[in-house]
Scaffold this motif. Structure first.
Motif, PDB file in Angstrom:
ATOM      1  N   LEU A 125       0.840  -1.193   0.000  1.00 13.99           N
ATOM      2  CA  LEU A 125       0.000   0.000   0.000  1.00 13.99           C
ATOM      3  C   LEU A 125       0.880   1.250   0.000  1.00 13.99           C
ATOM      4  O   LEU A 125       1.778   1.381   0.837  1.00 13.99           O
ATOM      5  N   SER A 129      -1.886   7.157  -0.417  1.00 15.32           N
ATOM      6  CA  SER A 129      -3.324   6.882  -0.344  1.00 15.32           C
ATOM      7  C   SER A 129      -3.693   6.326   1.020  1.00 15.32           C
ATOM      8  O   SER A 129      -2.953   5.531   1.601  1.00 15.32           O
ATOM      9  N   VAL A 132      -7.290   2.153  -0.195  1.00 13.32           N
ATOM     10  CA  VAL A 132      -7.010   1.380  -1.407  1.00 13.32           C
ATOM     11  C   VAL A 132      -8.031   0.255  -1.509  1.00 13.32           C
ATOM     12  O   VAL A 132      -8.346  -0.411  -0.522  1.00 13.32           O
ATOM     13  N   MET A 167      -5.970  -2.947  -8.319  1.00 15.32           N
ATOM     14  CA  MET A 167      -6.008  -2.086  -7.142  1.00 15.32           C
ATOM     15  C   MET A 167      -6.178  -0.624  -7.552  1.00 15.32           C
ATOM     16  O   MET A 167      -5.711  -0.203  -8.611  1.00 15.32           O
ATOM     17  N   THR A 168      -6.842   0.132  -6.676  1.00 17.13           N
ATOM     18  CA  THR A 168      -7.110   1.541  -6.929  1.00 17.13           C
ATOM     19  C   THR A 168      -6.936   2.345  -5.644  1.00 17.13           C
ATOM     20  O   THR A 168      -7.427   1.932  -4.590  1.00 17.13           O
ATOM     21  N   ALA A 169      -6.267   3.478  -5.749  1.00 18.67           N
ATOM     22  CA  ALA A 169      -6.256   4.437  -4.643  1.00 18.67           C
ATOM     23  C   ALA A 169      -7.590   5.182  -4.708  1.00 18.67           C
ATOM     24  O   ALA A 169      -7.719   6.205  -5.380  1.00 18.67           O
ATOM     25  N   PHE A 189       0.137  -2.847  -8.073  1.00 21.98           N
ATOM     26  CA  PHE A 189      -1.301  -2.565  -8.120  1.00 21.98           C
ATOM     27  C   PHE A 189      -2.067  -3.357  -9.176  1.00 21.98           C
ATOM     28  O   PHE A 189      -3.246  -3.073  -9.397  1.00 21.98           O
TER      29      PHE A 189
END
Length: 283
Positions: A125, A129, A132, A167-169, A189
């Motif tokens: 991570l 951010s 997440v 994955m996304t912030a 990510f």
């Protein structure tokens, strides 16, 4: 008619990658076949001629087939082209973000290959951010160079399917949706794999019946069938090839049924039934 379905996986061999090809639940290293000593990229094996030849070699059982190949440590299968993504293609994910699904086409983004990890590797991570999310998706793998493909002809350029964990912030895109590429481009990510399953295994009805699930710490956070997509697979291929050339190995991530917020210590899975499962821990 001779069976032509093939499954392809790639493993880190220290000084490079070793590719395995599978059929009927067993596998063989590509290097065992005459004429296949050199390829280390899956993208070099995706044209119709090479795939048919490989299927025939597997069916001939001319080399020893292995039944104990584990995919939990497989490298990413994405090694040849760009990684495109469709956003908000399921209603559930639009509800995650408290927004409406786009009416004139899916949300879209292009992400760097530097964000890719292999199955089983840790998701890190970023400090940039505070929220997440992880999202399971079905991925389409392009098999031949193409441009301006019609919706009806999408199967002619897609060689197979794979699983994706994206994955996304999320806090970043909530601030401004234009930040999507930045919010998805952090190291670790994206996971794509653990195998490529050729499209021969699925007729249209079977594809529509594939279930995609995001699973966190053993709990199913979101799940839906491919048939629940707002923009279907043919539409997505037409959309992403419009006015641009896609090369073999390009992956189109088709959207997620819903996102799971992840924290250090979590276990997160992308489960795409009949295609593959990706499993990662969060650091």
């Amino acid at each position: 008619m001779e069976e032509e379905n093939v499954r392809i996986a790639r493993f880190d061999a220290g000084s490079g990658y070793q590719i395995h090809a599978g059929q009927d639940g067993s596998w063989a290293p590509l290097s065992a076949f005459e004429g296949y000593k050199a390829p280390t990229r899956i993208a070099d094996l995706l044209d119709d001629a090479r795939r048919s030849e490989l299927a025939a070699l597997l069916a001939s059982r001319s080399v020893e087939r292995l039944t104990d190949v584990r995919l939990d440590g497989a490298a990413t299968i994405a090694d040849g082209g760009d990684i495109w993504g469709a956003g908000l293609n399921y209603r559930g994910h639009s509800e995650d973000l408290n927004t409406q699904q786009p009416a004139s086409g899916p949300g879209s983004y292009l992400r760097p290959s530097s964000c890719l990890i292999g199955n089983g590797q840790q998701i890190n991570l970023p400090s940039q951010s505070k929220r997440v999310t992880a999202e399971a998706e079905l991925g389409l793998v392009i098999g031949s160079e193409c441009k301006n493909v019609s919706r009806a002809d999408w199967r002619s350029v897609v060689v197979g399917v794979t699983a994706v964990l994206d994955m996304t912030a999320e806090d970043v895109i909530r601030e401004n949706p234009r930040y999507i590429p930045w919010a998805k481009g952090f190291d670790t990510f994206c996971s794509i794999g653990p195998q490529l399953v050729t499209l021969d295994e699925f007729d249209d009805a079977a594809l529509q019946g594939i279930r995609v699930s995001t699973v966190r710490n053993g709990e199913v956070i979101s799940s839906a069938l491919v048939s629940a997509m707002k923009y279907d697979l043919g539409y997505l291929v037409e959309y992403f090839t419009a006015g641009r050339t896609l090369v073999p190995g390009t992956v189109i991530c088709t959207g997620t049924p819903g996102a799971a917020v992840i924290s250090p210590g979590d276990s997160i899975k992308a489960v795409v039934e009949g295609v593959g499962t990706l499993v990662h821990t969060v650091g």
